[in-house]
Design an enzyme around this catalytic site. Sequence first.
Site, PDB file in Angstrom:
ATOM      1  N   LEU A  83     -26.686  49.387 -40.723  1.00  0.00           N
ATOM      2  CA  LEU A  83     -25.977  50.599 -40.776  1.00  0.00           C
ATOM      3  C   LEU A  83     -25.725  51.357 -39.624  1.00  0.00           C
ATOM      4  O   LEU A  83     -26.449  51.374 -38.647  1.00  0.00           O
ATOM      5  CB  LEU A  83     -26.947  51.221 -41.781  1.00  0.00           C
ATOM      6  CG  LEU A  83     -26.927  50.834 -43.220  1.00  0.00           C
ATOM      7  CD1 LEU A  83     -28.177  51.256 -43.929  1.00  0.00           C
ATOM      8  CD2 LEU A  83     -25.682  50.994 -44.125  1.00  0.00           C
ATOM      9  N   GLU A  84     -24.642  52.151 -39.813  1.00  0.00           N
ATOM     10  CA  GLU A  84     -24.563  53.298 -38.614  1.00  0.00           C
ATOM     11  C   GLU A  84     -25.841  54.269 -38.591  1.00  0.00           C
ATOM     12  O   GLU A  84     -26.570  54.596 -39.671  1.00  0.00           O
ATOM     13  CB  GLU A  84     -23.248  53.996 -39.192  1.00  0.00           C
ATOM     14  CG  GLU A  84     -22.799  55.229 -38.091  1.00  0.00           C
ATOM     15  CD  GLU A  84     -21.900  56.056 -38.642  1.00  0.00           C
ATOM     16  OE1 GLU A  84     -21.416  57.091 -38.114  1.00  0.00           O
ATOM     17  OE2 GLU A  84     -21.221  55.819 -39.747  1.00  0.00           O
TER      18      GLU A  84
ATOM     19  N   ALA B 176     -27.695  57.569 -38.112  1.00  0.00           N
ATOM     20  CA  ALA B 176     -27.404  59.011 -38.476  1.00  0.00           C
ATOM     21  C   ALA B 176     -28.506  59.580 -37.450  1.00  0.00           C
ATOM     22  O   ALA B 176     -29.591  59.991 -38.005  1.00  0.00           O
ATOM     23  CB  ALA B 176     -27.492  59.175 -39.998  1.00  0.00           C
TER      24      ALA B 176
ATOM     25  N   ASN C 286     -28.861  62.315 -50.332  1.00  0.00           N
ATOM     26  CA  ASN C 286     -28.051  61.137 -49.901  1.00  0.00           C
ATOM     27  C   ASN C 286     -26.972  61.428 -49.119  1.00  0.00           C
ATOM     28  O   ASN C 286     -25.930  60.736 -48.602  1.00  0.00           O
ATOM     29  CB  ASN C 286     -27.295  60.806 -51.442  1.00  0.00           C
ATOM     30  CG  ASN C 286     -28.257  60.038 -52.243  1.00  0.00           C
ATOM     31  OD1 ASN C 286     -29.244  59.372 -51.846  1.00  0.00           O
ATOM     32  ND2 ASN C 286     -27.961  59.914 -53.494  1.00  0.00           N
TER      33      ASN C 286
ATOM     34  N   LYS D 245     -25.991  64.358 -53.685  1.00  0.00           N
ATOM     35  CA  LYS D 245     -27.233  65.429 -53.540  1.00  0.00           C
ATOM     36  C   LYS D 245     -27.538  65.428 -52.217  1.00  0.00           C
ATOM     37  O   LYS D 245     -27.282  64.422 -51.421  1.00  0.00           O
ATOM     38  CB  LYS D 245     -28.230  65.027 -54.582  1.00  0.00           C
ATOM     39  CG  LYS D 245     -28.767  63.460 -54.188  1.00  0.00           C
ATOM     40  CD  LYS D 245     -29.876  63.075 -55.175  1.00  0.00           C
ATOM     41  CE  LYS D 245     -30.589  61.638 -54.864  1.00  0.00           C
ATOM     42  NZ  LYS D 245     -31.650  61.416 -55.850  1.00  0.00           N
TER      43      LYS D 245
END
Length: 200
Positions: free
Chosen positions: A48-49, A51, A99, A96
């Site tokens: 995944l990228e 964050a 997420n 939400k």
Amino acid sequence: VLFKSQLQKNGVEHQLRREIEIQSHLKHPNILQLYNYFYDDTRIFLILEFAARGELFKELQKCGKFDDKRAATYIAQLCHALLYCHEKKVIHRDIKPENLLLGLNGELKIADFGWSVHAPSSRRATMCGTLDYLPPEMIENKTYNEKVDLWSLGILCYEFLVGKPPFEMENVNDTYRRIIKVDLHFPNHVSEGAKDLIRK
């Protein structure tokens, strides 16, 4: 890294398969990129990228609430991402703060497509998502469409500006009742423009 045994124990193998299928096809600056995946006998690895600034939820907890400018920036980014998803006939169904992640420059990234669905038929009936964010049509077991994400957008906007979701109660049934009645009250500090957007 996900453990196959945990996925099987919780009966979510199908959900993960769908999540990978959906997220790998979405390419948008405000959606966390799933680059690839691989697996061995016991584990599944999602690439995944990164964050860099972590969960938006933690940021909200730290600040208590966001000012209008910051809330508006996040909501605008989320709108762009949801518009893109809906054009691709993808309904997220679980928008939400937990997420949503933040990139290196503080930009919002939708993550966790575990509840999302590719629904070209556009009418769904599965109850899913998170209590405070559930729209009336899901609680009443009616069919629904991508508008459930727009409801969540309104709830999120309220939570950004107030620090907690609008219908939150001690008792689950009381929360349900308030959602169905759309029993919405604003603290005095919420601007008229924000109230108008949220009500819509």
